[in-house]
Scaffold this motif. Structure first.
Motif, PDB file in Angstrom:
ATOM      1  N   UNK A  62       1.081  -1.115   0.145  1.00 55.80           N
ATOM      2  CA  UNK A  62       0.013  -0.019   0.142  1.00 55.80           C
ATOM      3  C   UNK A  62       0.987   1.452   0.141  1.00 55.80           C
ATOM      4  N   UNK A  63       0.574   2.128  -0.757  1.00 61.03           N
ATOM      5  CA  UNK A  63       1.347   3.325  -1.045  1.00 61.03           C
ATOM      6  C   UNK A  63       0.508   4.785  -0.527  1.00 61.03           C
ATOM      7  N   UNK A  64       1.200   5.670  -0.034  1.00 60.23           N
ATOM      8  CA  UNK A  64       0.567   6.853   0.379  1.00 60.23           C
ATOM      9  C   UNK A  64       1.873   7.930   0.137  1.00 60.23           C
ATOM     10  N   UNK A  65       1.601   8.975  -0.841  1.00 61.40           N
ATOM     11  CA  UNK A  65       2.676   9.987  -1.079  1.00 61.40           C
ATOM     12  C   UNK A  65       2.250  11.066  -0.148  1.00 61.40           C
ATOM     13  N   UNK A  66       3.349  11.656   0.427  1.00 59.79           N
ATOM     14  CA  UNK A  66       3.002  13.044   1.349  1.00 59.79           C
ATOM     15  C   UNK A  66       4.236  13.932   1.006  1.00 59.79           C
ATOM     16  N   UNK A  67       4.055  15.158   1.468  1.00 62.79           N
ATOM     17  CA  UNK A  67       4.995  16.366   1.243  1.00 62.79           C
ATOM     18  C   UNK A  67       6.143  16.153   2.117  1.00 62.79           C
ATOM     19  N   UNK A  68       7.116  16.234   1.767  1.00 62.72           N
ATOM     20  CA  UNK A  68       8.519  15.974   2.571  1.00 62.72           C
ATOM     21  C   UNK A  68       8.375  16.860   3.844  1.00 62.72           C
ATOM     22  N   UNK A  69       7.966  17.903   3.951  1.00 64.65           N
ATOM     23  CA  UNK A  69       7.687  18.714   5.095  1.00 64.65           C
ATOM     24  C   UNK A  69       6.765  17.920   6.343  1.00 64.65           C
ATOM     25  N   UNK A  70       5.927  17.110   5.786  1.00 65.18           N
ATOM     26  CA  UNK A  70       5.096  16.410   6.740  1.00 65.18           C
ATOM     27  C   UNK A  70       5.854  15.151   7.401  1.00 65.18           C
ATOM     28  N   UNK A  71       6.985  15.025   6.879  1.00 66.68           N
ATOM     29  CA  UNK A  71       7.609  13.934   7.594  1.00 66.68           C
ATOM     30  C   UNK A  71       8.484  14.400   8.729  1.00 66.68           C
ATOM     31  N   UNK A  72       8.519  13.927   9.695  1.00 63.45           N
ATOM     32  CA  UNK A  72       9.286  14.147  10.945  1.00 63.45           C
ATOM     33  C   UNK A  72      10.814  13.563  10.656  1.00 63.45           C
ATOM     34  N   UNK A  73      11.003  12.580  10.176  1.00 63.02           N
ATOM     35  CA  UNK A  73      12.379  12.030  10.093  1.00 63.02           C
ATOM     36  C   UNK A  73      12.247  11.204   8.936  1.00 63.02           C
ATOM     37  N   UNK A  74      13.495  11.121   8.160  1.00 65.41           N
ATOM     38  CA  UNK A  74      13.692  10.385   6.897  1.00 65.41           C
ATOM     39  C   UNK A  74      15.044  10.052   6.832  1.00 65.41           C
ATOM     40  N   UNK A  75      15.347   8.648   6.847  1.00 68.10           N
ATOM     41  CA  UNK A  75      16.632   8.208   6.838  1.00 68.10           C
ATOM     42  C   UNK A  75      16.728   6.665   6.217  1.00 68.10           C
ATOM     43  N   UNK A  76      17.908   6.210   6.062  1.00 61.48           N
ATOM     44  CA  UNK A  76      18.130   4.762   5.562  1.00 61.48           C
ATOM     45  C   UNK A  76      18.667   3.840   6.917  1.00 61.48           C
ATOM     46  N   UNK A  77      18.083   2.890   6.755  1.00 68.82           N
ATOM     47  CA  UNK A  77      18.334   1.895   7.817  1.00 68.82           C
ATOM     48  C   UNK A  77      18.865   0.661   7.155  1.00 68.82           C
ATOM     49  N   UNK A  78      20.181  -0.063   7.740  1.00 63.59           N
ATOM     50  CA  UNK A  78      20.868  -1.095   7.447  1.00 63.59           C
ATOM     51  C   UNK A  78      21.046  -1.907   8.675  1.00 63.59           C
ATOM     52  N   UNK A  79      21.395  -3.216   8.436  1.00 63.63           N
ATOM     53  CA  UNK A  79      21.562  -4.044   9.290  1.00 63.63           C
ATOM     54  C   UNK A  79      22.805  -4.629   9.491  1.00 63.63           C
ATOM     55  N   UNK A  80      23.739  -4.332  10.466  1.00 66.27           N
ATOM     56  CA  UNK A  80      24.923  -4.804  10.556  1.00 66.27           C
ATOM     57  C   UNK A  80      25.181  -5.984  11.584  1.00 66.27           C
ATOM     58  N   UNK A  81      26.122  -7.080  11.244  1.00 72.17           N
ATOM     59  CA  UNK A  81      26.395  -8.175  12.141  1.00 72.17           C
ATOM     60  C   UNK A  81      27.799  -8.562  12.180  1.00 72.17           C
TER      61      UNK A  81
END
Length: 119
Positions: free
Chosen positions: A42-61
């Protein structure tokens, strides 16, 4: 295994994709205001200003006492990419996926110290 962009919108975290001045939010479950674009997608497109955090997640081990990033999974295996000093130590049986990029399939029960890294 999570790997990719994420966004926090209305106090919830979603898988995400930046799109200029907008952010595409994704969920696997029907959610008010989201449009179904595929099976359990499911998808919803929102203005960037409405997003409180935007980042990239990786998993290290750690695997075989060396640092790796998990880049995929299949059944009881993780696809791991070496993060240590080059050249990699002997005995890891890594394949060179690209110049300086070394990967392998690792049994899940041999992988330890999983941690999410957010940037």
């Amino acid at each position: 295994m999570r790997d990719g962009y994420y966004a926090r919108w209305r106090d919830q975290e979603f898988d995400a994709s930046p799109d200029g001045d907008r952010v595409r939010l994704y969920t696997k479950e029907p959610t008010a205001g989201f449009e179904q674009i595929g099976a359990q997608r499911y998808l919803r497109v929102v203005p960037r200003g409405d997003v409180s955090e935007l980042g990239y997640l990786t998993v290290r081990c750690r695997w075989r006492d060396q640092p790796f990033q998990i880049i995929g999974e299949h059944g009881s295996w993780y696809r791991v990419e070496y993060l240590g000093e080059l050249p990699p130590p002997d005995g890891l049986d890594l394949g060179e996926f690209d110049r300086g990029v070394h990967q392998a399939w690792a049994k899940r029960d041999e992988v330890s110290e999983l941690s999410e890294q957010r940037t």
